[in-house]
Scaffold this motif. Structure first.
Motif, PDB file in Angstrom:
ATOM      1  N   ASP A 192      18.461  -9.608 -39.645  1.00  0.00           N
ATOM      2  CA  ASP A 192      19.875  -9.513 -39.986  1.00  0.00           C
ATOM      3  C   ASP A 192      20.397 -10.955 -40.015  1.00  0.00           C
ATOM      4  OD1 ASP A 192      22.612  -9.289 -39.949  1.00  0.00           O
ATOM      5  OD2 ASP A 192      22.688  -7.737 -38.402  1.00  0.00           O
TER       6      ASP A 192
ATOM      7  N   LYS B 281      31.409 -12.660 -44.443  1.00  0.00           N
ATOM      8  CA  LYS B 281      31.121 -13.621 -43.364  1.00  0.00           C
ATOM      9  C   LYS B 281      30.939 -15.031 -43.907  1.00  0.00           C
ATOM     10  CE  LYS B 281      30.609 -10.272 -40.230  1.00  0.00           C
ATOM     11  NZ  LYS B 281      31.402 -10.043 -39.051  1.00  0.00           N
TER      12      LYS B 281
ATOM     13  N   SER C 245      26.364  -9.747 -45.336  1.00  0.00           N
ATOM     14  CA  SER C 245      27.700  -9.277 -45.755  1.00  0.00           C
ATOM     15  C   SER C 245      28.494 -10.416 -46.380  1.00  0.00           C
ATOM     16  CB  SER C 245      28.503  -8.827 -44.523  1.00  0.00           C
ATOM     17  OG  SER C 245      28.439  -7.454 -44.335  1.00  0.00           O
TER      18      SER C 245
ATOM     19  N   THR D  72      26.136  -3.510 -42.437  1.00  0.00           N
ATOM     20  CA  THR D  72      25.977  -2.248 -41.706  1.00  0.00           C
ATOM     21  C   THR D  72      25.127  -1.285 -42.523  1.00  0.00           C
ATOM     22  OG1 THR D  72      28.096  -2.531 -40.586  1.00  0.00           O
ATOM     23  CG2 THR D  72      27.231  -0.295 -40.674  1.00  0.00           C
TER      24      THR D  72
END
Ligand code: PLP
Length: 383
Positions: A176, A202, A199, A71
């Motif tokens: 992303d 994940k 991230s 994010t």
């Protein structure tokens, strides 16, 4: 009752190897910026992680900027684009209709601030229409952002073509890769990407830690202001243990990439075939050919996704629906709707997302409990 977790696109369980590494790093409490032994020990953990993450995604260690997660990384890239546009370096951003909210909402916010953003449509399989992208990207575009693997449908995008289109117009390219890490081979340098977001949680690493990968020479500006960490771009005392844990997760993902991707795909296929054989009138969503190995998105006409989810939960199985019910809205998934799907079908969709710790026994269990649930819900349905 058996317990089966099939919501790995939401988050994954930390690998035992990562947990052990966190324990090992527990005694290293120094500030990685301190010059004494305690600081040097902590800095070594950060440095190991930088190398392990770089090796997994094909970039140089110096191109890794640690963040709190995808994010933050996504927001940062869009902020860089905004900055460039306000300096007259381009006047538009192009992204897609199926990005994660960490991009869609950031883009909408920038639109509210007067920045022009275009959203490229997708086809019926949830893949970005490359010919439309080609039409949308011109020399006035500052940034093109196309995700690698979609979190809901699992559709894998043609980022190689997308980066080529962006660069043909001197636009920067961001992808992303949050859902692709550890599941697809990623080669940042070879693909020529400018930025990439990910991230740790994940791919079986800790939560609250991630990275922005930024090509050497790509425009960057401080995300925050304060200390000198990450070359002054992302200041703040390093979350040493989480960063180290993510590095260990990256090492593990690299070691097992091929075997794990093949194993996940075979489990996914076992689940897909089993569902198609035991339940009639089901629709498999997304692309079968270009799909994240562990993701299976299925619509069950005449059964509500939320009801299926709750009944599966009662049977010990954790999955997710495409709808935004978690946020209090019962709107159907915008990702599925972007493919042109009928609202009712989108409402009846369930995402099964498999991970490192799922087994054939898990799939067999789901195939045992799911058919009676669908049967019951369809009997209750007025449609
Ligand atoms: C594709 C994608 N991008 C970004 C994010 C945001 O990740 P985080 O919540 O860790 O910042 C997610 C999480 O679901 C994701 O799936």
């Amino acid at each position: 009752m058996q317990s089966v977790y099939m919501d790995n696109n939401a988050t994954t369980a930390m690998a035992p190897e990562v947990k052990a590494a966190l324990k090992e790093a527990d005694r290293i409490f120094g500030n990685a910026s301190s010059m004494h032994r305690y600081g040097r020990e902590a800095a070594a953990l950060v440095s190991h992680a930088r190398e392990d993450l770089a090796a997994l995604v094909g970039c140089r260690p110096s191109e890794v900027l640690f963040t709190s997660g995808a994010t933050e990384s996504n927001n940062t890239v869009f902020d860089i684009a905004r900055h460039l546009i306000t300096q007259g370096k381009g006047s538009r951003i192009v992204t897609t209709t199926i990005e994660h909210p960490a991009i869609i909402e950031t883009a909408r916010y920038l639109q509210s601030e007067g920045i022009h953003v275009d959203f490229c449509p997708v086809d019926s399989e949830g893949r970005v229409k490359i010919d439309e992208l080609e039409k949308l990207v011109g020399d006035d575009v500052a940034l093109v952002s196309v995700m690698m693997g979609n979190n809901e449908s699992g559709a894998v995008q043609d980022t190689s073509s997308a980066v080529r289109i962006a660069h043909a117009h001197n636009a920067l390219f961001h992808t992303d890769v949050t859902q692709a890490v550890g599941k697809l081979p990623i080669d940042f340098e070879k693909e020529g990407f400018d930025y990439m977001s990910l991230s740790g949680h994940k791919f079986h690493g800790p939560k609250g830690v991630g990275a922005l990968i930024a090509r050497k020479g790509a425009p960057l500006m401080p995300f925050l202001h304060g200390g000198h960490q990450e070359n002054g771009l992302r200041p703040g005392t390093y979350n040493t243990q989480a960063i180290y844990g993510m590095g260990i997760a990256a090492k593990l993902a690299k070691k097992d990439l091929e075997t794990e991707a093949a194993r996940l795909w075979s489990l996914r296929e076992m689940l897909r075939k089993g569902i198609e054989e035991s339940i009639d009138d089901v629709v498999i969503n997304g692309s079968q050919e270009h799909c994240l190995p562990g993701t299976l998105n299925v619509s069950f006409p005449r059964a509500e996704g939320e009801s299926i989810l709750l009944m599966l939960d009662m049977a010990g199985v954790a999955v997710s629906t495409g709808s935004a019910c978690a946020t209090g809205s019962l709107e159907p998934s915008y990702v599925l709707m972007a493919t042109g799907m009928d609202v009712e079908l989108a409402h009846g969709s369930i995402r099964f997302s498999l991970g490192r710790y799922n087994t054939q026994e898990d799939v067999r269990y789901v195939l045992r409990v799911l058919p009676p649930i669908i049967k019951k819900l369809r009997e209750m349905s007025t449609r």
